[in-house]
Design a protein around this motif. Structure first.
Motif, PDB file in Angstrom:
ATOM      1  N   UNK A 218      -5.801   7.130  -1.609  1.00 10.81           N
ATOM      2  CA  UNK A 218      -5.010   6.350  -0.662  1.00 10.81           C
ATOM      3  C   UNK A 218      -3.694   5.883  -1.274  1.00 10.81           C
ATOM      4  N   UNK A 219      -3.730   5.511  -2.545  1.00 10.16           N
ATOM      5  CA  UNK A 219      -2.495   5.109  -3.227  1.00 10.16           C
ATOM      6  C   UNK A 219      -1.510   6.273  -3.297  1.00 10.16           C
ATOM      7  N   UNK A 220      -2.024   7.464  -3.595  1.00  6.82           N
ATOM      8  CA  UNK A 220      -1.159   8.647  -3.684  1.00  6.82           C
ATOM      9  C   UNK A 220      -0.548   8.986  -2.333  1.00  6.82           C
ATOM     10  N   UNK A 221      -1.327   8.822  -1.268  1.00  3.34           N
ATOM     11  CA  UNK A 221      -0.820   9.111   0.076  1.00  3.34           C
ATOM     12  C   UNK A 221       0.321   8.157   0.443  1.00  3.34           C
ATOM     13  N   UNK A 222       0.148   6.880   0.136  1.00  2.00           N
ATOM     14  CA  UNK A 222       1.214   5.921   0.420  1.00  2.00           C
ATOM     15  C   UNK A 222       2.429   6.195  -0.461  1.00  2.00           C
ATOM     16  N   UNK A 223       2.193   6.624  -1.693  1.00  2.00           N
ATOM     17  CA  UNK A 223       3.294   6.965  -2.594  1.00  2.00           C
ATOM     18  C   UNK A 223       4.114   8.133  -2.027  1.00  2.00           C
ATOM     19  N   UNK A 224       3.426   9.189  -1.573  1.00  2.00           N
ATOM     20  CA  UNK A 224       4.117  10.347  -0.997  1.00  2.00           C
ATOM     21  C   UNK A 224       4.916   9.915   0.235  1.00  2.00           C
ATOM     22  N   UNK A 225       4.302   9.092   1.074  1.00  3.21           N
ATOM     23  CA  UNK A 225       4.994   8.611   2.265  1.00  3.21           C
ATOM     24  C   UNK A 225       6.240   7.803   1.902  1.00  3.21           C
ATOM     25  N   UNK A 226       6.139   6.953   0.888  1.00  2.00           N
ATOM     26  CA  UNK A 226       7.279   6.129   0.481  1.00  2.00           C
ATOM     27  C   UNK A 226       8.408   6.995  -0.077  1.00  2.00           C
ATOM     28  N   UNK A 227       8.061   8.011  -0.844  1.00  2.00           N
ATOM     29  CA  UNK A 227       9.069   8.932  -1.384  1.00  2.00           C
ATOM     30  C   UNK A 227       9.764   9.677  -0.241  1.00  2.00           C
ATOM     31  N   UNK A 228       8.973  10.100   0.741  1.00  2.00           N
ATOM     32  CA  UNK A 228       9.561  10.745   1.923  1.00  2.00           C
ATOM     33  C   UNK A 228      10.567   9.822   2.598  1.00  2.00           C
ATOM     34  N   UNK A 229      10.200   8.560   2.765  1.00  2.00           N
ATOM     35  CA  UNK A 229      11.091   7.601   3.413  1.00  2.00           C
ATOM     36  C   UNK A 229      12.357   7.363   2.583  1.00  2.00           C
ATOM     37  N   UNK A 230      12.220   7.342   1.270  1.00  2.00           N
ATOM     38  CA  UNK A 230      13.390   7.184   0.410  1.00  2.00           C
ATOM     39  C   UNK A 230      14.366   8.343   0.646  1.00  2.00           C
ATOM     40  N   UNK A 231      13.841   9.564   0.613  1.00  2.00           N
ATOM     41  CA  UNK A 231      14.688  10.745   0.813  1.00  2.00           C
ATOM     42  C   UNK A 231      15.304  10.717   2.212  1.00  2.00           C
ATOM     43  N   UNK A 232      14.508  10.313   3.208  1.00  2.00           N
ATOM     44  CA  UNK A 232      14.995  10.256   4.584  1.00  2.00           C
ATOM     45  C   UNK A 232      16.188   9.317   4.712  1.00  2.00           C
ATOM     46  N   UNK A 233      16.070   8.127   4.125  1.00  2.00           N
ATOM     47  CA  UNK A 233      17.154   7.151   4.261  1.00  2.00           C
ATOM     48  C   UNK A 233      18.334   7.484   3.353  1.00  2.00           C
TER      49      UNK A 233
END
Length: 288
Positions: A218-233
């Motif tokens: 679950x931590x890894x999934x949230x990490x991947x999502x956060x990295x995606x959001x960083x790249x998106x913004x």
């Protein structure tokens, strides 16, 4: 926000929004029931996070029905809720590690003192939440390109804070796991003989260890999502990611739904079955 500002660079899918609104709604109700059943008050933030995910996709449903004349209210609501909800999911995840450590009497195997463990990471999570909230508020009320860029930069800072604390959290979890593997406690060895849901073996894996593995996932999934959001913004409103809705569902919606499902599958609240007195120590109140 000026009329020239493009809210969506695609036509949002009504069907996809409905599916995920229902899925997160079911997950939130399930977690409410599980938290009540196990007396897991530390999962309240998680329940709120899952509920915000549901409401975020409800807001997208409203916008999807307005194509192409989108109203700003639902757009700003879904942007904020989907941006901030994972921080609330993370807050409960941070608390789970402390329960695992206490369950196996592994305080001296943790690289961070148990009394500080939850405080450090929840504080970082709150900081990330507040920074992202500030950036999201600016972005939702932006009337010029400069305000949009300011809001995006603040959100990026908040996401970086989230990624930083999650990275440290994963390292701390791995170090604890390594230490207790090389120097197990009597409780970590004997717990598999217990009949409780948390302790018994599942496919040969002790319950507390399976919970730790789910924590990694679950931590890894949230990490991947956060990295995606960083790249998106970082790419901005005219970037490739914000121009294609499918990425939101692949790298945000699906991943966060897996987080919710993973913690329902092996709910950490069952830990309280054999941790009598833990809540009295941590929160100063009786749970039993």
């Amino acid at each position: 926000m000026s009329s020239s500002y493009v809210l969506y660079h695609y036509d949002p899918s009504f069907a996809a929004a409905v599916c995920f609104a229902i899925a997160f709604g079911i997950s939130a109700v399930l977690h409410i029931w599980q938290a009540h059943r196990y007396g897991a008050r530390f999962m309240i933030a998680f329940i709120i996070g899952a509920s915000l995910e549901c409401l975020g996709y409800v807001a997208r449903m409203i916008n999807a029905k307005q194509t192409p004349d989108y109203s700003v209210g639902p757009y700003a609501l879904q942007s904020l809720l989907l941006l901030l909800a994972p921080a609330l999911l993370a807050a409960s995840i941070y608390m789970i590690l402390g329960r695992i450590i206490r369950f196996v009497d592994g305080e001296d195997r943790s690289p961070i003192r148990l009394g500080m463990l939850t405080k450090v990471f929840v504080t970082g999570d709150v900081l990330s939440f507040l920074i992202q909230s500030g950036g999201g508020a600016i972005l939702s009320q932006a009337k010029s390109a400069s305000k949009v860029h300011l809001g995006e930069r603040i959100i990026i800072v908040g996401l970086f804070v989230q990624v930083l604390f999650f990275s440290v959290f994963i390292v701390v979890s791995i170090l604890f796991h390594w230490n207790i593997h090389n120097n197990p406690t009597s409780k970590s060895i004997s717990s598999s003989s217990s009949s409780s849901a948390f302790s018994k073996n599942v496919a040969g894996i002790p319950g507390w260890l399976l919970c730790l593995f789910i924590l990694y996932a679950t931590s890894s999934l949230i990490m991947v999502r956060s990295i995606y959001r960083v790249v998106e913004y970082i790419q901005g409103t005219d970037g490739f990611l914000q121009g294609h809705e499918v990425f939101l569902y692949i790298f945000d919606a699906v991943l966060m739904l897996l987080v919710c499902g993973g913690l329902s599958l092996r709910h950490p609240g069952v830990l309280l079955d054999e941790s009598e007195g833990f809540e009295e120590v941590e929160m100063g109140m009786r749970m039993r």
